[in-house]
Write a protein that holds these residues in place. Sequence first.
Motif, PDB file in Angstrom:
ATOM      1  N   LYS A 127       4.905   6.936  14.019  1.00 55.55           N
ATOM      2  CA  LYS A 127       4.362   6.077  13.230  1.00 55.55           C
ATOM      3  C   LYS A 127       3.127   6.751  12.144  1.00 55.55           C
ATOM      4  N   VAL A 128       3.084   6.905  10.854  1.00 56.21           N
ATOM      5  CA  VAL A 128       2.445   7.272  10.053  1.00 56.21           C
ATOM      6  C   VAL A 128       1.793   6.388   9.025  1.00 56.21           C
ATOM      7  N   VAL A 148      -1.077  10.962   9.263  1.00 51.12           N
ATOM      8  CA  VAL A 148      -0.925  10.530   7.797  1.00 51.12           C
ATOM      9  C   VAL A 148       0.353  11.365   7.432  1.00 51.12           C
ATOM     10  N   PHE A 149       1.046  10.494   6.447  1.00 53.02           N
ATOM     11  CA  PHE A 149       2.352  11.223   5.714  1.00 53.02           C
ATOM     12  C   PHE A 149       1.653  11.660   4.438  1.00 53.02           C
ATOM     13  N   GLY A 150       1.749  12.808   4.172  1.00 53.60           N
ATOM     14  CA  GLY A 150       1.130  13.252   2.642  1.00 53.60           C
ATOM     15  C   GLY A 150       2.472  13.659   2.041  1.00 53.60           C
ATOM     16  N   TYR A 151       2.649  13.241   0.782  1.00 52.58           N
ATOM     17  CA  TYR A 151       3.715  13.469  -0.447  1.00 52.58           C
ATOM     18  C   TYR A 151       3.054  13.809  -1.287  1.00 52.58           C
ATOM     19  N   GLY A 152       4.000  14.569  -2.201  1.00 56.24           N
ATOM     20  CA  GLY A 152       3.402  14.784  -3.593  1.00 56.24           C
ATOM     21  C   GLY A 152       2.041  15.900  -3.626  1.00 56.24           C
ATOM     22  N   TYR A 156      -3.350   2.055  -5.183  1.00 54.77           N
ATOM     23  CA  TYR A 156      -2.402   2.339  -4.121  1.00 54.77           C
ATOM     24  C   TYR A 156      -3.031   1.377  -3.100  1.00 54.77           C
ATOM     25  N   HIS A 157      -2.047   1.214  -1.956  1.00 53.48           N
ATOM     26  CA  HIS A 157      -2.262   0.576  -0.768  1.00 53.48           C
ATOM     27  C   HIS A 157      -2.149   1.543   0.436  1.00 53.48           C
ATOM     28  N   ARG A 158      -2.740   1.649   1.505  1.00 55.04           N
ATOM     29  CA  ARG A 158      -2.456   2.502   2.636  1.00 55.04           C
ATOM     30  C   ARG A 158      -1.700   1.483   3.424  1.00 55.04           C
ATOM     31  N   VAL A 159      -0.397   2.244   3.841  1.00 54.79           N
ATOM     32  CA  VAL A 159       0.690   1.223   4.698  1.00 54.79           C
ATOM     33  C   VAL A 159       0.855   2.048   5.828  1.00 54.79           C
ATOM     34  N   THR A 160       1.446   1.496   6.917  1.00 53.57           N
ATOM     35  CA  THR A 160       2.210   2.288   7.898  1.00 53.57           C
ATOM     36  C   THR A 160       3.730   2.277   8.036  1.00 53.57           C
ATOM     37  N   ALA A 161       4.458   2.986   8.475  1.00 56.77           N
ATOM     38  CA  ALA A 161       5.649   3.146   8.750  1.00 56.77           C
ATOM     39  C   ALA A 161       6.210   4.098   9.734  1.00 56.77           C
TER      40      ALA A 161
END
Length: 142
Positions: A103-104, A7-11, A91-96
């Motif tokens: 891949k996160v 998981v990529f956590g921001y903010g 929000y929507h959970r997406v991957t990139a």
Amino acid sequence: EGINMEVFGYGPLKHGFHNHECLEGATYLHPAILGVAHRMFDTGGFPVLLPATENKAGYFPTGEVYELPEGKTGELILARLDRLEGEGSMYHRVTAMTMDQEKVSYYIGDRDTWRRLDNRAFLGDNIKVDEDRETVSYVRAA
């Protein structure tokens, strides 16, 4: 079948911020820069990422990568994150991929919910743009 997810956590999900507790039980791996350009808006308490478009340039968000454990604990953490983010509505959970080709999963704002932000410039004192690095970060308010 367990969860095998980073998981990529921001903010406010980042270490030291008020929503970081939602990642309790996940393993911090490293800081990262998302490999997809976004626009970041400050709503007055948390940021919203919206995808950059041809007409609206963006920057690459900075954040932290966490690994969710396999099994029930990982499922509970993911459910906690989905609840926090209003997955499927706000929000929507997406991957990139990150800049390092990792891949996160992460959360982007729902276009309909955040439509009012779509025509604005970057907002708020909590948003820091580094034009030299082409990155955007959410920083703690003073």
